[in-house]
Each structure stands twice: as C-alpha cells, then as structure tokens.
Scaffold this motif. Structure first.
Motif, PDB file in Angstrom:
ATOM      1  N   ILE A 184       6.803   1.146   8.809  1.00  0.00           N
ATOM      2  CA  ILE A 184       5.874   1.519   7.738  1.00  0.00           C
ATOM      3  C   ILE A 184       6.621   2.101   6.540  1.00  0.00           C
ATOM      4  O   ILE A 184       6.414   1.704   5.388  1.00  0.00           O
ATOM      5  CB  ILE A 184       4.828   2.515   8.267  1.00  0.00           C
ATOM      6  CG1 ILE A 184       3.874   1.809   9.248  1.00  0.00           C
ATOM      7  CG2 ILE A 184       4.039   3.141   7.117  1.00  0.00           C
ATOM      8  CD1 ILE A 184       2.964   2.762  10.010  1.00  0.00           C
ATOM      9  N   VAL A 185       7.512   3.069   6.804  1.00  0.00           N
ATOM     10  CA  VAL A 185       8.227   3.754   5.715  1.00  0.00           C
ATOM     11  C   VAL A 185       9.175   2.799   5.001  1.00  0.00           C
ATOM     12  O   VAL A 185       9.328   2.854   3.765  1.00  0.00           O
ATOM     13  CB  VAL A 185       8.982   4.979   6.265  1.00  0.00           C
ATOM     14  CG1 VAL A 185       9.908   5.574   5.204  1.00  0.00           C
ATOM     15  CG2 VAL A 185       7.991   6.032   6.738  1.00  0.00           C
ATOM     16  N   ASP A 186       9.810   1.884   5.752  1.00  0.00           N
ATOM     17  CA  ASP A 186      10.758   0.945   5.138  1.00  0.00           C
ATOM     18  C   ASP A 186      10.086  -0.331   4.640  1.00  0.00           C
ATOM     19  O   ASP A 186      10.739  -1.173   4.017  1.00  0.00           O
ATOM     20  CB  ASP A 186      11.846   0.563   6.156  1.00  0.00           C
ATOM     21  CG  ASP A 186      12.702   1.760   6.554  1.00  0.00           C
ATOM     22  OD1 ASP A 186      12.731   2.738   5.781  1.00  0.00           O
ATOM     23  OD2 ASP A 186      13.309   1.719   7.644  1.00  0.00           O
ATOM     24  N   GLY A 187       8.777  -0.483   4.905  1.00  0.00           N
ATOM     25  CA  GLY A 187       8.071  -1.695   4.518  1.00  0.00           C
ATOM     26  C   GLY A 187       7.665  -1.685   3.053  1.00  0.00           C
ATOM     27  O   GLY A 187       7.913  -0.724   2.315  1.00  0.00           O
ATOM     28  N   PRO A 188       7.027  -2.761   2.601  1.00  0.00           N
ATOM     29  CA  PRO A 188       6.600  -2.855   1.192  1.00  0.00           C
ATOM     30  C   PRO A 188       5.683  -1.693   0.801  1.00  0.00           C
ATOM     31  O   PRO A 188       4.662  -1.456   1.438  1.00  0.00           O
ATOM     32  CB  PRO A 188       5.846  -4.187   1.151  1.00  0.00           C
ATOM     33  CG  PRO A 188       6.359  -4.965   2.328  1.00  0.00           C
ATOM     34  CD  PRO A 188       6.663  -3.954   3.376  1.00  0.00           C
ATOM     35  N   GLY A 189       6.067  -0.959  -0.212  1.00  0.00           N
ATOM     36  CA  GLY A 189       5.250   0.158  -0.680  1.00  0.00           C
ATOM     37  C   GLY A 189       5.394   1.421   0.115  1.00  0.00           C
ATOM     38  O   GLY A 189       4.883   2.471  -0.286  1.00  0.00           O
ATOM     39  N   GLY A 190       6.110   1.353   1.239  1.00  0.00           N
ATOM     40  CA  GLY A 190       6.311   2.552   2.055  1.00  0.00           C
ATOM     41  C   GLY A 190       5.009   3.109   2.599  1.00  0.00           C
ATOM     42  O   GLY A 190       3.988   2.417   2.695  1.00  0.00           O
ATOM     43  N   HIS A 217      -0.315   2.838   2.589  1.00  0.00           N
ATOM     44  CA  HIS A 217      -1.367   3.120   3.586  1.00  0.00           C
ATOM     45  C   HIS A 217      -1.974   4.486   3.241  1.00  0.00           C
ATOM     46  O   HIS A 217      -1.643   5.497   3.861  1.00  0.00           O
ATOM     47  CB  HIS A 217      -0.783   3.135   4.990  1.00  0.00           C
ATOM     48  CG  HIS A 217      -0.026   1.883   5.355  1.00  0.00           C
ATOM     49  ND1 HIS A 217      -0.630   0.797   5.931  1.00  0.00           N
ATOM     50  CD2 HIS A 217       1.289   1.555   5.193  1.00  0.00           C
ATOM     51  CE1 HIS A 217       0.282  -0.148   6.133  1.00  0.00           C
ATOM     52  NE2 HIS A 217       1.447   0.279   5.690  1.00  0.00           N
ATOM     53  N   PRO A 218      -2.855   4.543   2.232  1.00  0.00           N
ATOM     54  CA  PRO A 218      -3.335   5.830   1.716  1.00  0.00           C
ATOM     55  C   PRO A 218      -3.952   6.742   2.780  1.00  0.00           C
ATOM     56  O   PRO A 218      -3.694   7.951   2.776  1.00  0.00           O
ATOM     57  CB  PRO A 218      -4.385   5.411   0.668  1.00  0.00           C
ATOM     58  CG  PRO A 218      -4.037   4.010   0.307  1.00  0.00           C
ATOM     59  CD  PRO A 218      -3.457   3.395   1.529  1.00  0.00           C
ATOM     60  N   ALA A 219      -4.766   6.193   3.674  1.00  0.00           N
ATOM     61  CA  ALA A 219      -5.411   7.036   4.685  1.00  0.00           C
ATOM     62  C   ALA A 219      -4.382   7.640   5.624  1.00  0.00           C
ATOM     63  O   ALA A 219      -4.458   8.820   5.991  1.00  0.00           O
ATOM     64  CB  ALA A 219      -6.440   6.224   5.477  1.00  0.00           C
TER      65      ALA A 219
END
Length: 753
Positions: free
Chosen positions: A721-727, A731-733
């Motif tokens: 998640i952290v290294d993915g697109p947009g970090g 994933h705002p929630a």
C-alpha cells in the motif's frame, strides 16, 4: 430503550453513547470505562464465551460431568465461612424447563458478583461440573449469564465481557446489543480495501462486530476476532512502513569503504579470522553506510557472538570517509569496558598524536558524567575539533555541551535501555542525519522484530568466534545442604587453579536494588519476566530452609565469603550500581588484573564485561531473574578459551513453576531458543515494553507471538500500500484510520524502534 426501537441507520461509531443506550446505562459505562461514543463500546470485546451446547434438565444431571442448564433463582443466601476467611453465597435454583421443577444448589466463594446479579426470579444460564455434597447434587462456583427469560436460551455462545465491580456482565451485554442494532454496512463503512479483505478472507467490519458480540457459533466469534487482530496488525505495520519510507527519503552523507584506510589496516592486523556471521553482517552494514540514505539497522546476536567487533569495523569505515562515530552505552562500567576493548583491539591505530601511534591513527575517547570538569573539557574540545574519531560514553553524550565536527554514525548498545528522545538528541548533533546502528544481545524472534522494531533492517549475527569455550550450566538446589557446601567448594577450587569467580545476587542491601543511573523508565535488573520476590517464588520458599544463605544482597554475601574458613586468603570484591564511579572503575580494574578472586556483584556486569580469566559464575537466588537475563549473565564466563561453568542456585524445590526458567537455561546454550521460551512465559505487555513505560497496553487484541501469520501478512500488505501508486493517501479511509489509531500511547510504542 429496546434494541428494536433503535434506528438502524441513525447512528455510527461517533454517535454519543447516551443517545443509544439511555442515560442511566451511559453513566455507568462512562464511570466504569470512560466510554462516550458508540464505537468505543463496540470495541469493548468479550474476553471469553459461555458455550450453551445441549441444555440439561436438573432431574437428569450426571454426577462428575460438565453441564449447562437454564434455571430460575429460587433463593439466595450468604453466610461467613467457619474454616477460612470470607463469605459463602448459596443459590438454590429451580428448573426453567419441564414439569418437575427440580431444585439444585450452587455455591460461590466470596460471591459478591453473584449477590449483585442473581435475585429471586432471575433466569440465568449456569455452566459447571456436577458434584455431590451431603447427599445433594450441586455446582460449585459455576459460570453463568443472566437471561431475560428462559425463552432467551437460544443455542448461541454467550459473551463474557471485562467488567468492573459495579458494572455486571449482563448490563454490559444489554448495552452492547443496543449499540449493535445500529451496525450495518451503510452506517459503518469499512476502511479496509475490499480487494484486501477478499484476498485475506476476512469478515467485513460490520459483520465482524455482529459476530464478535452476538455469534451464532463460537467459530463466528473466532473469525471476527481474527479480523480485528488483522486490523491492529495492518494499522501498526502501515504506521511503521510510513516511518520506514520517510527515513529512506532522508539524505545522508555516504560513507563508503576507503582503500588503504583504518579499516583495511585493522583487518590486516587481526590475529584471527572473522566468523562467517561477522563477515555477512559486516557486508550488510558496509553497504548501508555507503548509501545516500541513513542506515537504520538492528544488529542482534547471541551472547559472545562478536557484535562489538562488527560495530567497530563500521565505525572505522565511517572514520575513513571523514566522519566520526559515537557509541552510547547504558552504564559507566560498560562504557569503560567498551573503551578498553576498542583501544586494545586497535592498538597503535587508536593512538593518534601519541608516541608509537600509527600515522593513520584516530583517537578514542571516553565521556561519562563522573569525569572531572577539566577532563571533560579536554574530551569535548577533541570531539568538536574532529581529533577524536570515536567517542564512547553514557548519557553524558547527550549533553548540550557536546558538539561534533562531523558525526557520521551512532551506535547504541543494548538499545532497550534508551528512549527515543535520547537517541534523537544524539542524532540531532549531526548536520545531516547520521547512520544508526543499534545492538542487542537478546535474540528477537522474527514476528517481534517485525512488530517492535519494524522500521529497522535486522541483521542477525550467528555463530561464535574461535576460542570461545562452551559454558556448562547447572541448577543447584540450595535446600539440600550438600549442594550448598559444594557450591562454595567449587568457588574455592577455581580460585586455587588461578581462575576467578563471579557471584551474582539481585540486591545491593536489604533495602536497595540495583540502580546504575540508567534513564527514566529503563528496565530494572530483574525486569524481563523475573518472578517477584516474596510469596511462593521468593521468601516463602527460602524461609523454610535451615541455615539459608543471606538472600539477595551484595553486602551479606561478601561478608559471608570473607568469614568462611574455606575462603581464607581469597580476595573478595564488591560491585554494584550505587558505588561511586571511581570505585566501580577501580573494582573492575582490580578484577581484570587478577587482584580480586571472587567478585560479588549485582547485574551491573550483565552485558559487555569481558574478563577472560573468569571461569565460574554462581547466580544466587537465580529464580529472581528472567530467562534472557540469566543467559546474558552466564555469557560473562568462558570468554578467554577457558571452560566456563554457570551455577543457578535456588531455594525452590524441583517442580516449582519458577524452576522452569532455570531448567530451560540449563538445558540449552541456544539464545534464540531461549528467547522463544522467554516470550512464551512473559506477558504481552512486557514484550511490547508497556510494563516498563508505565503506559497502558499498546495493542488491544493482537498477540505478537501467536499471531505471527497475521503480522507477516499485514507487513506485506502495508508495504504494498505505502509503496503503491499514491501511497497510503490513495486510500483515504485507511489513511484516516491510521492517523486516528496512532495516539500518544501508540506513538510512544512506535518510537521504541
């Protein structure tokens, strides 16, 4: 207010609790637990469940078997017990099913809760083992759950919640069910990505709340608990992954190896070969130091594996690249030991500006709080000018007066003794972020490393240097006179052969424990899982023993040794944290020089102390110490190629629960196996450090040892998640959930790394 009256779409996690469960119930819950909103109450999870199974009628109860019945309270009485202190509550119930209306007696010892919850006419489910007393069947101290009526006895597990003396389980359960009536997917959106939940086969958030508080079967509750444990694991790993990503983004001055420098010259002069483990971990550290981002690495290795040599080689690489290194030690004894071992290992390479010094030499200095002002000023000037390449010290290194010319590497020994504020203070003395190497001699299982030290890269140093002799460990039962006699005879025999002996006790005097001037909140000498003194573990066991050895004090043990005819001519010294610094240094110097034969000490010698002629250690009242501490202590002997022996002396009889720790240490020299055993015997809070910090438990439902699979899965998902697109921001929630979850207590926990 009835559950069916609550508007299922009218409230969410942040809805005021009183608006849902009513003012009276809210006041009790708020007073008992501080809850103010619905989400807080629904996160009050059951700690166990009563399984209903097949209900049994009173008339057919089988003697000696575990049963579950639904019955109505007929009478309840209390009386004081004649043979012991306390009160006996007697409850007579009648069958809530069938025409027979058979009666059954139940007894509760000191049943204050039963008095509050059970009254004439109360219908409850009771579970327990059927026994016979005076020709009548009864249940003794059964588990129970109050029901609205016998019709409520549906075949569902009944949750049992953590409660307070004034707030019964039944009241909590009723409030939870009211709050639960408003939980659905619309009002309680799930912060976890749907794809992740599918891949990990986890319940949705709303379904998990329903299943944990009102399960149809026990396996439903287990599935729900797994979801909530995963939540904690993922939020923790996301917070750690963000810290790791942040540190990777910080700039650092590269410190690559330099041809012909101190490190090459040092390696060429080594009188032995590096172990494969030292070469492997050294290569990992060297690569980190050459990078453009700050190293943040944990070096863990068993007692005596040669971590200090690995750290020294890293320091020399940094000096070759124009930087300085600081080694932070928890005690003055250990700092002085590090200074001596480093200068001895470097020889002429540590004698810059001195007669006989190598032309490429650096300077190694010591900085402690007990130094004279004049001496301290000299060291401060050399560090500030860059003349000193390596400075070893205690908390004096954190002084605002200490300034570096170019601090490139911070090495922290026994990192658990220091708070993050202290490490950051030292780091802040550098212009660019310095590289960081923290060392521990307590092996850390992988799941704990991922949880407690998740933002550090971990290097594991395996194997022992050549010449390190094996250490035999034996448990000595002090309750048997012949073993007590033999314990002292062995000490005398080692001295007669020209060797030296440690005698370790847990107290300085009858009123003082070890206090070596460590930082606030640092671990006490017997903090890591040690049993408390007194009671069954301590004085109770010893009190019955005749002619017992004076317990747990340096003063008494040293006096006893000096007074024994067997020890005539034996030189006995004393060492503990309350001695003046110069006295500690003098005592250690005398022991190293062979002017002391037997050193009676507290755990101030636990780590780092290196006296090659010491071959025997006797740990008196060894049951006062934890597994990892005993393993650390025995690592002080057998360091010079001479055979080592460690005797764990205890007054506890064989079979006593606290003997298990001693037997485990005696059974193996594998520090990693002992670390696993240690963690099995310790509370989760101790593993995470909350007991030492005085804070509440950091993790609510996640179990670091048992939930290894969840932690590994959560770490993998967090990194993706952290290294993915947009970090994480994509994933705002989930991002909001992480920020809400990392409160003051969790932040302090995260900072332990």
């Amino acid at each position: 207010m009835k559950a069916e009256d609550a508007d299922r779409t009218a409230f969410g996690p942040g809805t005021p609790l009183g608006a849902v469960i009513g003012k009276d119930a809210y006041n009790k819950l708020h007073k008992g637990f501080g809850y103010e909103v619905v989400g807080e109450l629904l996160n009050h999870f059951p700690n166990r469940y009563l399984e209903v199974g097949e209900l049994t009628a009173i008339a057919t109860l089988p003697l000696g078997e575990d049963v579950t019945i639904v019955a109505e309270v007929d009478t309840i009485t209390q009386r004081r017990m004649h043979t012991r202190r306390g009160m006996l509550v007697e409850v007579v119930v009648k069958d809530a099913f069938g025409p027979e209306q058979a009666h059954l007696r139940m007894t509760f010892f000191n049943g204050y809760q039963a008095l509050k919850e059970l009254h004439t006419g109360t219908v409850a489910m009771f579970s327990g083992r059927v026994t016979r007393y005076r020709e009548h069947l009864e249940l003794t101290h059964p588990q129970y759950a109050v029901l609205e009526s016998a019709a409520d006895a549906e075949p569902r597990p009944i949750p049992v919640y953590p409660s307070t003396g004034k707030l019964a389980n039944d009241a909590i359960r009723k409030s939870v069910l009211l709050a639960l009536s408003g939980v659905d997917e619309a009002g309680w959106p799930d912060p976890m990505p749907a794809e992740l939940l599918r891949r990990r086969r986890l319940l949705g958030r709303a379904a998990a709340y329903q299943a944990i508080h009102h399960p149809h079967q026990l396996r439903d509750a287990h599935r729900a608990l797994r979801r909530f444990r995963y939540d904690e694991a993922l939020l923790l790993q996301l917070a750690i992954a963000q810290r790791r990503a942040h540190r990777r983004g910080q700039p650092a001055v590269p410190r690559p190896p330099a041809a012909g420098g101190l490190l090459e010259r040092f390696d060429a002069c080594l009188p032995f070969q590096l172990t494969p483990g030292q070469r492997a971990t050294g290569a990992e550290i060297a690569a980190d130091l050459a990078g453009t981002h700050p190293m943040n690495r944990l070096l863990q290795g068993d007692v005596g594996s040669g971590k200090t040599l690995v750290a020294l080689r890293a320091m020399l690489q940094v000096i070759d690249a124009g930087g300085q290194a600081a080694l932070l030690a928890p005690t003055e004894v250990l700092a002085a030991q590090h200074l001596q071992s480093i200068t001895r290992a470097l020889g002429p390479l540590a004698a810059a500006g001195m007669l006989g010094g190598d032309e490429h030499a650096t300077r190694v200095d010591l900085l402690t709080g007990s130094m004279t002002a004049a001496r301290r000023k000299e060291v401060l000037l050399r560090v500030a000018s860059g003349e000193t390449g390596i400075v070893v010290g205690t908390h004096a290194l954190l002084s605002e007066h200490l300034q570096f010319a170019e601090l490139g590497l911070v090495v922290v020994d026994e990192q658990h003794r220091f708070g993050v504020e202290q490490r950051d203070t030292l780091r802040a003395k550098a212009g660019a972020t310095p590289h960081m190497l923290v060392m521990t001699a307590t092996p850390i299982p992988r799941t704990v490393a991922m949880t407690v030290f998740g933002d550090l890269e971990v290097s594991t140093l395996e194997g022992l240097p050549a010449g390190r002799a094996p250490i035999n460990t034996h448990v000595v039962p002090l309750a048997k006179p012949k073993y007590r006699t033999r314990l002292f005879e062995l000490m005398r025999e080692e001295v007669a052969q020209g060797h030296q002996v440690y005698v370790v006790v847990s107290r300085i005097t009858e009123t003082a424990t070890e206090d070596d001037g460590g930082p606030a909140g640092a671990a006490s000498p017997a903090a890591d899982g040690a049993a408390g003194r007194g009671g069954a573990d301590g004085q109770g066991a010893a009190g019955a023993a005749p002619e017992k050895i004076p317990r747990d004090t340096v003063e008494a043990m040293a006096a006893r040794l000096r007074a024994m005819p067997l020890m005539e001519g034996v030189r006995v010294g004393e060492l503990h944290g309350r001695l003046a610094s110069e006295d500690k240094a003098r005592t250690m110097a005398d022991f190293e020089a062979g002017r002391i034969d037997i050193l009676v000490s507290t755990t101030v010698i636990e780590v780092g102390v290196d006296v090659h002629n010491a071959t025997l250690m006797a740990v008196v009242d060894a049951d006062a110490f934890g597994i990892s501490q005993l393993h650390q202590l025995r690592g002080r002997v057998g360091r010079g190629g001479l055979h080592g022996t460690c005797l764990l002396a205890t007054w506890l009889e064989e079979g006593h629960p606290s003997r298990a720790r001693l037997d485990a240490v005696a059974a193996t020299r594998d520090g990693f196996a002992l670390a696993e055993e240690d963690l099995k015997q310790r509370r989760e809070g101790d593993i995470l450090g909350s007991s030492q910090s005085g804070r509440k438990s950091t993790l609510k439902v996640l179990r670091v040892i048992q939930d290894a699979d969840l932690i590994a899965a959560a770490r993998e998902d967090a990194e993706a998640i952290v290294d993915g697109p947009g970090g994480l921001e994509a994933h705002p929630a989930l991002d909001r959930a992480v920020r809400d979850w990392v409160d003051e207590d969790m932040q302090a926990f995260l900072e332990r790394g």
